[in-house]
Design a protein around this motif. Structure first.
Motif, PDB file in Angstrom:
ATOM      1  N   GLN A 108       0.823  -1.209   0.059  1.00 26.15           N
ATOM      2  CA  GLN A 108       0.100   0.006   0.015  1.00 26.15           C
ATOM      3  C   GLN A 108       0.822   1.240  -0.050  1.00 26.15           C
ATOM      4  O   GLN A 108       1.655   1.171   0.593  1.00 26.15           O
ATOM      5  CB  GLN A 108      -1.006   0.013   1.273  1.00 26.15           C
ATOM      6  N   ASN A 170     -14.218  -3.620   9.492  1.00 27.88           N
ATOM      7  CA  ASN A 170     -12.995  -3.368   8.808  1.00 27.88           C
ATOM      8  C   ASN A 170     -12.002  -2.732   9.818  1.00 27.88           C
ATOM      9  O   ASN A 170     -11.253  -1.930   9.349  1.00 27.88           O
ATOM     10  CB  ASN A 170     -13.419  -2.310   7.809  1.00 27.88           C
ATOM     11  N   GLU A 197      -3.807  -4.031  10.483  1.00 29.09           N
ATOM     12  CA  GLU A 197      -4.288  -3.734   8.910  1.00 29.09           C
ATOM     13  C   GLU A 197      -5.056  -2.310   8.909  1.00 29.09           C
ATOM     14  O   GLU A 197      -5.952  -2.105   8.221  1.00 29.09           O
ATOM     15  CB  GLU A 197      -5.203  -4.832   8.754  1.00 29.09           C
ATOM     16  N   ALA A 200      -6.113  -0.868   5.642  1.00 35.39           N
ATOM     17  CA  ALA A 200      -7.251  -1.555   4.994  1.00 35.39           C
ATOM     18  C   ALA A 200      -8.411  -0.497   5.196  1.00 35.39           C
ATOM     19  O   ALA A 200      -9.490  -0.138   4.354  1.00 35.39           O
ATOM     20  CB  ALA A 200      -7.844  -2.750   5.610  1.00 35.39           C
ATOM     21  N   ASN A 203     -10.058   2.415   1.693  1.00 41.32           N
ATOM     22  CA  ASN A 203      -9.308   1.921   0.916  1.00 41.32           C
ATOM     23  C   ASN A 203      -9.961   1.063  -0.235  1.00 41.32           C
ATOM     24  O   ASN A 203     -10.679   0.109   0.280  1.00 41.32           O
ATOM     25  CB  ASN A 203      -8.234   0.845   1.561  1.00 41.32           C
ATOM     26  N   GLY A 206      -9.549  -2.577  -0.520  1.00 40.20           N
ATOM     27  CA  GLY A 206     -10.223  -3.264   0.752  1.00 40.20           C
ATOM     28  C   GLY A 206     -11.508  -3.317   0.820  1.00 40.20           C
ATOM     29  O   GLY A 206     -12.360  -3.533   1.807  1.00 40.20           O
ATOM     30  N   THR A 474      -9.094  -9.177  -1.239  1.00 40.87           N
ATOM     31  CA  THR A 474      -8.539  -7.980  -1.296  1.00 40.87           C
ATOM     32  C   THR A 474      -6.982  -8.258  -0.810  1.00 40.87           C
ATOM     33  O   THR A 474      -6.613  -9.449  -0.490  1.00 40.87           O
ATOM     34  CB  THR A 474      -9.087  -6.938  -0.386  1.00 40.87           C
ATOM     35  N   PHE A 476      -5.843  -7.849   2.244  1.00 42.40           N
ATOM     36  CA  PHE A 476      -5.695  -7.770   3.335  1.00 42.40           C
ATOM     37  C   PHE A 476      -6.296  -9.042   3.984  1.00 42.40           C
ATOM     38  O   PHE A 476      -6.907  -9.610   3.700  1.00 42.40           O
ATOM     39  CB  PHE A 476      -6.637  -6.611   4.056  1.00 42.40           C
ATOM     40  N   SER A 479      -9.216  -8.203   7.538  1.00 38.19           N
ATOM     41  CA  SER A 479     -10.061  -7.353   7.745  1.00 38.19           C
ATOM     42  C   SER A 479     -11.509  -7.547   7.357  1.00 38.19           C
ATOM     43  O   SER A 479     -12.577  -7.598   7.977  1.00 38.19           O
ATOM     44  CB  SER A 479      -9.672  -5.851   6.973  1.00 38.19           C
TER      45      SER A 479
END
Length: 570
Positions: A108, A170, A197, A200, A203, A206, A474, A476, A479
C-alpha cells in the motif's frame, strides 16, 4: 516485540476474502478444449497482474468505456449490509475517495489526491494513526473532506450503534476515538487494541472507500441515503445518469476533480445476467467484463476480433453456503455430513473444464492453494466420504423412509438450493449437489431466481437453505474476513459461528508478523470447518475480457484500478 508501523503485505501474506459478492457464471461442464492441470497440481501464484500497463502520456484523451456488471444494485453504499456486491464496488470506486493505492503484491502507498501522509505510532501504550488530508480534496457538493468525515465513518462502522446495518467493521470496532488534529485536515485515530491492518481503512482495494459525513452520521442516513441513488461523489468521476430500467449507471469525468485528469470522458456500467455477458462482449456491446470461470466466455474472448483475455491469480474463491438458521440446518453435525456427501473435486473439475486453470479444490477458508501457510485444517471434513455422511445422518436420527428420503420427527430432509438464472456455473453446482445429496438420502429442490434478485431478495434476506456464489478478495488477510465469519455480522451469509472462531480472527488482526497472522488464520479455519457454514470449492479464476486498446485495466491481482488512468492507447 514492537509492532510494525505498516502491515506486512508481501507475496507471502495471506489474502482476505472480501465482502464483494459475485454470482459469476461459468461453463456447462464440458471437458473439451481445456488444458488445465489435474487435481492436486499447484494453484496460480498470487501476485500476477494482467492490466496492459501504460503511462498516461501513451494514452489518448477521451473515449467511453462500456463496463458490464452483474447486478444493478438497490443499495449503493458498499459498506451497508445490502450493498456489498462486486458490481456496487466497481461503480462506486470511480466516485468515492480511496486513501491508498495497492500494487500487484498488495503493498500500500498513500494516494496523494487525498492523503498528505498517514502514520501509525505508539502514544501512552496505544496505537495512534494520524491521517493528514489533502486540503484540496472535496465532495461534489463543494464541502471539503475533513476529519469529521473520518469520525463519522468510525461512528457508523465501529459497532457503536446496532442501528447501522454494516457489511464490515473493517477494524473500526478496534477504534476508541477519532478527534481533530492540528486543523480540520488532520484526524487523530486512537485504537483500543492494536490493529495491524489499519491501511485497509478508507481503501478501495479493501472495498472500504470513505463515505461523506452528512450522509452516514445517523443509522437512517447510513442505511438509506444511498438506497437507489448515489447522492454525492468525491472522486475523478461523477454520476451523470442512473437508469434502473436500462440497468445502467453512467459516470463522467468530474471537471472539479483536483487530481490527474481522467483520460476517459465517460464510463457506462450496464448490468447483465452473467451468462449473457460473453455474447454482449462478442457483439461489441461491452468493452470490459469479468468472465470468471466461464468456458464459453473464455473461448468467445479468444475468438473476438480486437479483444484479449487478461487473467491473474488472486484471493478469490467459489463457495457453497449452508444457511445455519434454516429450520432443518441448525445442527452443525448435520451440516458437516452434507459437506462430506458433496464431491468438491468433481464440482471443481466440471466448473473449470475448458479453462487453462488448475483443477485444485480449496481446503482452507482463508488461504488459497500455493499460498504461504496454506494447509487443510478440516480434520477429514474436506474429504468426499458419503459413507461417513450416511453414518452421521443415521446417528443424528435422520433415517431413510420408504421413498429413500431421510426423515425425523415427521419432517423429510428436503432442502432448497437457490440459484441465479442464466448462470451456467450455478446450474452445474446445483445439479451436482442435488445428485450427490440424493445419494445419501437428502432431497434438494432447485429454485432458479432472476439474477437481478439473487442477492437483494434471497442472499441478503437469508432466504435459502443452500446456495453458491463467489467471494472476491483484497490485499488484506483479515479485515474483511472477520465480518464474513463473525457471529451476528451483517455479512455472515451462513449465519453460523462461534466464540472460538471470533477469538482466532481477532488474534489474527492483532498479529505482529505474517507468520503469526497465518497461524491464527489456520486456527480460525479449523473452527470454520466445525461450524460448517461456508464450504470453499476452489480459487476462482480472475479472467477478464478486454478490448486490446484499453490500458490500465484487466485482472488486478491484489492491486486496484486507478480509474483516472484507464484509457485508450494512442
Amino acid at each position: 516485540m514492537p509492532r510494525p508501523r505498516f502491515p506486512l503485505l508481501p507475496t507471502a501474506a495471506a489474502a482476505a476474502l472480501a465482502l464483494a459478492l459475485c454470482s459469476c457464471s461459468a461453463a456447462d461442464g464440458s471437458a473439451e478444449g481445456g488444458s488445465a492441470a489435474a487435481v492436486g497440481g499447484d494453484g496460480p501464484r498470487m501476485t500476477q497482474q494482467a492490466m496492459n500497463p501504460a503511462p498516461r502520456e501513451a494514452l489518448r484523451q477521451g473515449g467511453t468505456l462500456r463496463w458490464a456488471i452483474d447486478q444493478y444494485s438497490s443499495q449503493w453504499n458498499p459498506l451497508q449490509s445490502d450493498g456489498s456486491e462486486a458490481s456496487t464496488n466497481d461503480v462506486v470506486k470511480a466516485l468515492l475517495p480511496t486513501f491508498w493505492r495497492s500494487d500487484a503484491g498488495g503493498t500500500q502507498t498513500p494516494n496523494p489526491a487525498y492523503l498528505v501522509s498517514a502514520r501509525s505510532e505508539q502514544r501512552q501504550g496505544k496505537q495512534v494513526v494520524v491521517w493528514t488530508l489533502n486540503p484540496k480534496a472535496h465532495w461534489s457538493d463543494g464541502l471539503p473532506i475533513t476529519w469529521r468525515d473520518l469520525q463519522a465513518n468510525w461512528q457508523a462502522l465501529g459497532a457503536l450503534d446496532p442501528g447501522y446495518r454494516t457489511a464490515t467493521s473493517n477494524g473500526f470496532d478496534q477504534v476508541e476515538s477519532v478527534v481533530r488534529g492540528q486543523d480540520d485536515f488532520q484526524a487523530v485515530m486512537t485504537f483500543k487494541e492494536p490493529y495491524s491492518e489499519w491501511q485497509a481503512m478508507f481503501n478501495n482495494a479493501g472495498n472500504a472507500p470513505l463515505l461523506p459525513a452528512r450522509y452516514v452520521s445517523t443509522p437512517d442516513q447510513f442505511n438509506t441515503s444511498f438506497k437507489g441513488q448515489i447522492p454525492v461523489s468525491g472522486g475523478p468521476f461523477k454520476v451523470a445518469d442512473m437508469d434502473p430500467g436500462a440497468r445502467t449507471v453512467t459516470v463522467v469525468a468530474d471537471p472539479g476533480w483536483w487530481g490527474d485528469k481522467p483520460l476517459l470522458d465517460k464510463i457506462v456500467f450496464k448490468a447483465y445476467d452473467t451468462g449473457t455477458m460473453p455474447q454482449a462482449f462478442s457483439r461489441g456491446e461491452v468493452d470490459f467484463y469479468n468472465n470468471g470461470p466461464n468456458t464459453e466466455g473464455y473461448r468467445a474472448i479468444q475468438q473476438t476480433a480486437g479483444a484479449e483475455v487478461r487473467k491473474a491469480g488472486g484471493p478469490n474463491l467459489r463457495q457453497l453456503v449452508l444457511n445455519g438458521k434454516s429450520p432443518l440446518l441448525g445442527d452443525p453435525k448435520l451440516r458437516q455430513a452434507l459437506i462430506q456427501a458433496i464431491d468438491r473435486s468433481e464440482i471443481t473439475r466440471t466448473d473449470l473444464a475448458g479453462l487453462d486453470w488448475p483443477y485444485v479444490p480449496m481446503n482452507n477458508h482463508f488461504l488459497v492453494p500455493s499460498q504461504h501457510g496454506y494447509q487443510d485444517n478440516s480434520g477429514g471434513l474436506s474429504r468426499f466420504d458419503p459413507a461417513a455422511a450416511r453414518a452421521t445422518l443415521d446417528a443424528l436420527g435422520w433415517k431413510p423412509g420408504p421413498s429413500g428420503v431421510r426423515g425425523k420427527d415427521g419432517k423429510d430432509l428436503v432442502l432448497r438450493f437457490v440459484a441465479p438464472a442464466s448462470n451456467n456455473l450455478a446450474a452445474n453446482e446445483s445439479e451436482a449437489v442435488t445428485r450427490m445429496l440424493a445419494a445419501v438420502g437428502v432431497t434438494v429442490t432447485v429454485q432458479t431466481v432472476p439474477a437481478g434478485d439473487f442477492f437483494d431478495r434471497y442472499i441478503y434476506q437469508h432466504d435459502f437453505d443452500l446456495t453458491a456464489f463467489a467471494l472476491l478478495g483484497t490485499p488484506f488477510p483479515v479485515s474483511n474476513s472477520i465480518s464474513t465469519f463473525q457471529q451476528d455480522s451483517g455479512s455472515n451469509w451462513s449465519q453460523v459461528g462461534s466464540r472460538t472462531l471470533d477469538r482466532a480472527m481477532a488474534e489474527a488482526a492483532r498479529a505482529d508478523t505474517v507468520d503469526e497472522e497465518t497461524e491464527a488464520l489456520n486456527r480460525a479455519d479449523t473452527e470454520a470447518w466445525q461450524v460448517a457454514g461456508l464450504v470453499p470449492l476452489y480459487q476462482r479464476p480472475a479472467i477478464y475480457g478486454v478490448r486490446k486498446e484499453l490500458a490500465n485495466i484487466g485482472a488486478p491481482g491484489l492491486g486496484d484500478f486507478v480509474y483516472e488512468n484507464i484509457g485508450l492507447m494512442k
